[in-house]
Write an enzyme that holds these catalytic residues in place. Structure first.
Site, mmCIF file in Angstrom:
data_model
loop_
_atom_site.group_PDB
_atom_site.id
_atom_site.type_symbol
_atom_site.label_atom_id
_atom_site.label_comp_id
_atom_site.label_asym_id
_atom_site.label_seq_id
_atom_site.Cartn_x
_atom_site.Cartn_y
_atom_site.Cartn_z
ATOM 1 N N TYR A 4 30.856 50.187 35.920
ATOM 2 C CA TYR A 4 29.509 50.482 35.411
ATOM 3 C C TYR A 4 28.434 50.367 36.501
ATOM 4 O O TYR A 4 27.809 51.367 36.895
ATOM 5 C CB TYR A 4 29.252 49.535 34.236
ATOM 6 C CG TYR A 4 27.838 49.464 33.724
ATOM 7 C CD1 TYR A 4 27.074 50.613 33.519
ATOM 8 C CD2 TYR A 4 27.272 48.220 33.404
ATOM 9 C CE1 TYR A 4 25.783 50.525 33.025
ATOM 10 C CE2 TYR A 4 25.998 48.130 32.900
ATOM 11 C CZ TYR A 4 25.247 49.278 32.717
ATOM 12 O OH TYR A 4 23.970 49.184 32.226
ATOM 13 N N PHE A 31 31.749 44.877 44.077
ATOM 14 C CA PHE A 31 31.605 44.765 42.619
ATOM 15 C C PHE A 31 32.918 44.384 41.941
ATOM 16 O O PHE A 31 32.904 43.856 40.829
ATOM 17 C CB PHE A 31 31.204 46.123 42.009
ATOM 18 C CG PHE A 31 29.848 46.619 42.389
ATOM 19 C CD1 PHE A 31 28.711 46.119 41.774
ATOM 20 C CD2 PHE A 31 29.702 47.603 43.356
ATOM 21 C CE1 PHE A 31 27.462 46.593 42.113
ATOM 22 C CE2 PHE A 31 28.455 48.079 43.702
ATOM 23 C CZ PHE A 31 27.324 47.573 43.082
ATOM 24 N N ALA A 32 34.061 44.755 42.561
ATOM 25 C CA ALA A 32 35.342 44.699 41.848
ATOM 26 C C ALA A 32 35.642 43.294 41.349
ATOM 27 O O ALA A 32 35.713 42.348 42.133
ATOM 28 C CB ALA A 32 36.472 45.168 42.767
ATOM 29 N N PHE A 90 37.031 41.134 37.337
ATOM 30 C CA PHE A 90 37.098 41.114 35.874
ATOM 31 C C PHE A 90 35.878 40.327 35.416
ATOM 32 O O PHE A 90 35.489 39.341 36.058
ATOM 33 C CB PHE A 90 38.393 40.460 35.397
ATOM 34 C CG PHE A 90 39.638 41.254 35.728
ATOM 35 C CD1 PHE A 90 39.578 42.629 35.933
ATOM 36 C CD2 PHE A 90 40.873 40.634 35.812
ATOM 37 C CE1 PHE A 90 40.721 43.371 36.231
ATOM 38 C CE2 PHE A 90 42.023 41.363 36.109
ATOM 39 C CZ PHE A 90 41.942 42.728 36.322
ATOM 40 N N SER A 92 26.495 36.271 39.617
ATOM 41 C CA SER A 92 26.077 36.323 38.206
ATOM 42 C C SER A 92 25.266 35.101 37.814
ATOM 43 O O SER A 92 25.470 34.005 38.353
ATOM 44 C CB SER A 92 27.344 36.379 37.349
ATOM 45 O OG SER A 92 27.045 36.198 35.994
ATOM 46 N N TYR A 136 35.141 32.558 34.363
ATOM 47 C CA TYR A 136 34.501 33.727 34.974
ATOM 48 C C TYR A 136 33.380 33.285 35.919
ATOM 49 O O TYR A 136 33.335 33.664 37.097
ATOM 50 C CB TYR A 136 33.960 34.672 33.884
ATOM 51 C CG TYR A 136 32.983 35.686 34.434
ATOM 52 C CD1 TYR A 136 33.407 36.664 35.338
ATOM 53 C CD2 TYR A 136 31.623 35.648 34.087
ATOM 54 C CE1 TYR A 136 32.509 37.577 35.873
ATOM 55 C CE2 TYR A 136 30.731 36.556 34.612
ATOM 56 C CZ TYR A 136 31.172 37.521 35.514
ATOM 57 O OH TYR A 136 30.289 38.420 36.048
ATOM 58 N N LYS A 157 33.085 33.386 40.201
ATOM 59 C CA LYS A 157 31.989 33.968 40.996
ATOM 60 C C LYS A 157 31.431 32.924 41.978
ATOM 61 O O LYS A 157 31.125 33.235 43.132
ATOM 62 C CB LYS A 157 30.876 34.464 40.061
ATOM 63 C CG LYS A 157 31.263 35.689 39.261
ATOM 64 C CD LYS A 157 31.176 36.919 40.137
ATOM 65 C CE LYS A 157 31.936 38.080 39.571
ATOM 66 N NZ LYS A 157 31.926 39.261 40.424
ATOM 67 N N GLY A 196 30.310 29.112 24.435
ATOM 68 C CA GLY A 196 29.879 29.229 25.831
ATOM 69 C C GLY A 196 28.574 29.968 26.054
ATOM 70 O O GLY A 196 28.236 30.260 27.192
HETATM 71 P P1 NAD Z 1 33.135 46.953 35.437
HETATM 72 O O1 NAD Z 1 34.332 46.307 34.778
HETATM 73 O O2 NAD Z 1 32.517 48.136 34.783
HETATM 74 O O3 NAD Z 1 33.545 47.390 36.926
HETATM 75 C C1 NAD Z 1 34.409 46.614 37.727
HETATM 76 C C2 NAD Z 1 35.302 47.583 38.504
HETATM 77 O O4 NAD Z 1 36.129 46.816 39.387
HETATM 78 C C3 NAD Z 1 36.225 48.410 37.618
HETATM 79 O O5 NAD Z 1 36.120 49.776 37.971
HETATM 80 C C4 NAD Z 1 37.621 47.858 37.934
HETATM 81 O O6 NAD Z 1 38.639 48.849 37.838
HETATM 82 C C5 NAD Z 1 37.441 47.353 39.354
HETATM 83 N N1 NAD Z 1 38.368 46.263 39.701
HETATM 84 C C6 NAD Z 1 38.549 45.082 39.060
HETATM 85 N N2 NAD Z 1 39.471 44.354 39.707
HETATM 86 C C7 NAD Z 1 39.866 45.080 40.787
HETATM 87 C C8 NAD Z 1 40.802 44.860 41.830
HETATM 88 N N3 NAD Z 1 41.537 43.740 41.901
HETATM 89 N N4 NAD Z 1 40.938 45.809 42.772
HETATM 90 C C9 NAD Z 1 40.229 46.964 42.735
HETATM 91 N N5 NAD Z 1 39.338 47.229 41.761
HETATM 92 C C10 NAD Z 1 39.171 46.296 40.795
HETATM 93 O O7 NAD Z 1 32.077 45.795 35.667
HETATM 94 P P2 NAD Z 1 30.475 45.891 35.828
HETATM 95 O O8 NAD Z 1 29.855 45.557 34.524
HETATM 96 O O9 NAD Z 1 30.112 47.137 36.527
HETATM 97 O O10 NAD Z 1 30.220 44.648 36.799
HETATM 98 C C11 NAD Z 1 30.319 44.821 38.209
HETATM 99 C C12 NAD Z 1 30.229 43.473 38.889
HETATM 100 O O11 NAD Z 1 29.005 42.845 38.528
HETATM 101 C C13 NAD Z 1 31.334 42.492 38.517
HETATM 102 O O12 NAD Z 1 31.699 41.785 39.674
HETATM 103 C C14 NAD Z 1 30.668 41.583 37.515
HETATM 104 O O13 NAD Z 1 31.253 40.308 37.518
HETATM 105 C C15 NAD Z 1 29.244 41.549 38.024
HETATM 106 N N6 NAD Z 1 28.230 41.259 36.998
HETATM 107 C C16 NAD Z 1 28.080 42.112 35.920
HETATM 108 C C17 NAD Z 1 27.102 41.837 34.964
HETATM 109 C C18 NAD Z 1 26.874 42.750 33.769
HETATM 110 O O14 NAD Z 1 25.963 42.480 32.994
HETATM 111 N N7 NAD Z 1 27.640 43.843 33.602
HETATM 112 C C19 NAD Z 1 26.292 40.696 35.099
HETATM 113 C C20 NAD Z 1 26.483 39.843 36.209
HETATM 114 C C21 NAD Z 1 27.452 40.157 37.156
#
Ligand code: NAD
Ligand code: UDP
Length: 323
Positions: A11, A73-74, A76, A117, A141, A145, A278
């Site tokens: 995303y 970004f990658a 879970f 995060s 989680y 981070k 949580g």
């Molecule tokens: P998302 O799940 O949409 O995207 C994460 C991407 O990383 C996916 O495309 C997935 O296939 C890839 N991925 C995961 N593990 C991988 C691996 N081992 N190797 C290669 N690719 C891998 O998540 P998002 O919502 O876009 O979030 C992106 C980042 O931002 C994450 O690190 C998340 O922890 C952080 N974050 C998100 C939010 C939120 O509100 N969405 C808030 C704070 C932090």
């Protein structure tokens, strides 16, 4: 700049990749596609399908790409899943982070922008949350981070890595092409909009006995385009360290649902249920550091505008990326 984006099929990664390309940078996306979508990768970027847990895969991809910087970004990112399967989170998020740090060291790449995060703060000691608030995560989680931040800090001290930690609050909204399609979806705004689309019968409010004016949790909802812009600024400036990214405004779950009713003109039935484990009462960012050091200023701070952009994307992509 040539930027290597891990998780660029997800995303926030997809929107940031597009923003980087529009700013004139070239992008290589590294993503396993396990939780992302091929269709979410801008056609101007090169996609390398690979898993960060495979040390050789990330080492070879980074050596071949020879980027100027990495945006990481990658990961879970489901709190609930991390409570049920903590090992998965430490192996993927921390293990993947260590593999990336090693690959960067070997390839001689110094600049790193890392998706951290507000989950690293747990139940915060004070709100609004500035970067000096102690980080005490309350789920694996958030802990994963924080541990990644620690790994990157040590690589800074020992090898001269230049890590920037962007601690996002609640990412939401969409740009004209890329939006939010998590599977399963657990986030409030896309779930509320799914009700308005007729894809779900109702939204469940998790807890109405929090210490907030209407009893529901308060969060700081930040437009994904504003998050993307912070990455561009962090890459273009010679900085390191943490930056909290939020609007500084808190909205309760009930306020979000009410605003979504206005935007979608749908009744959006809501039912209440017990608290989700949580969830802190209130998470709101103090982002003065990002404003002062990065020169970051959110362009889309109004909740109804954020909802409108997410709604427009949902209406155009009712099945998400449809894979
Ligand atoms: P998302 O799940 O949409 O995207 C994460 C991407 O990383 C996916 O495309 C997935 O296939 C890839 N991925 C995961 N593990 C991988 C691996 N081992 N190797 C290669 N690719 C891998 O998540 P998002 O919502 O876009 O979030 C992106 C980042 O931002 C994450 O690190 C998340 O922890 C952080 N974050 C998100 C939010 C939120 O509100 N969405 C808030 C704070 C932090
Ligand atoms: N929430 C809710 N119902 C849902 C999903 C979320 O009441 O179906 C609440 C959740 O308890 C939290 C807020 O909405 O207080 C934001 O949750 P989300 O999962 O979107 O983001 P988080 O704050 O967990 O990162």
């Amino acid at each position: 700049m040539k930027v290597f984006v891990t998780g660029g099929a997800g995303y926030i990664g997809s929107v940031t990749t597009r923003r980087l390309l529009d700013a004139g940078h070239s992008v290589v996306v590294f993503d396993s596609l396990e939780r992302g979508h091929r269709a979410a990768v801008d056609a101007r970027a090169r996609l390398v399908a690979g898993d960060l847990r495979n040390a050789a895969a990330i080492r070879d991809a980074l050596a071949a790409a020879r980027p100027d910087a990495v945006v990481h970004f990658a990961a879970f990112a489901y709190v609930g899943e991390s409570m049920e399967n903590p090992g998965l989170y430490f192996a993927n998020n921390v293990g993947g982070g260590i593999n990336l740090a090693e690959a960067m060291r070997l390839a001689g790449v110094k600049k790193l922008v890392f998706s951290s995060s507000c989950a690293t703060y747990g139940h915060p000691e004070r709100v609004p949350i500035d970067e000096k608030v102690p980080q005490r995560p309350i789920n694996p989680y958030g802990e994963s981070k924080l541990q990644c931040e620690g790994v990157f800090r040590w690589y800074e001290r020992i090898y001269g890595l230049q890590p920037v930690f962007l601690r996002y609050f609640n990412a939401c909204g969409a740009d004209a092409r890329f939006g939010e399609d998590h599977r399963p979806e657990t986030h409030l705004i896309p779930l509320v909009l799914d009700v308005a689309l007729g894809r779900r019968p109702q939204i469940t409010i998790f807890g109405e006995d929090y210490a907030t004016p209407d009893g529901t949790c308060i969060r700081d909802y930040i437009h994904v385009l504003d998050l993307a812009q912070a990455h561009v600024l962090a890459l273009e400036k010679s900085v390191s360290g943490p930056f909290n990214l939020g609007n500084g405004d808190g909205y309760s779950v009930r306020e979000v649902i009410a605003a979504a009713r206005e935007v979608t003109r749908h009744a959006i039935p809501a039912v209440t249920a017990p608290r989700r484990p949580g969830d802190p009462d209130r998470l709101v960012a103090a982002s003065a550091q990002a404003r002062e050091v990065l020169g970051w200023k959110p362009e889309f701070p109004v909740l109804s505008d954020i909802l409108q952009s997410a709604w427009a994307w949902k209406c155009q992509h009712p099945q998400g990326y449809g894979e």
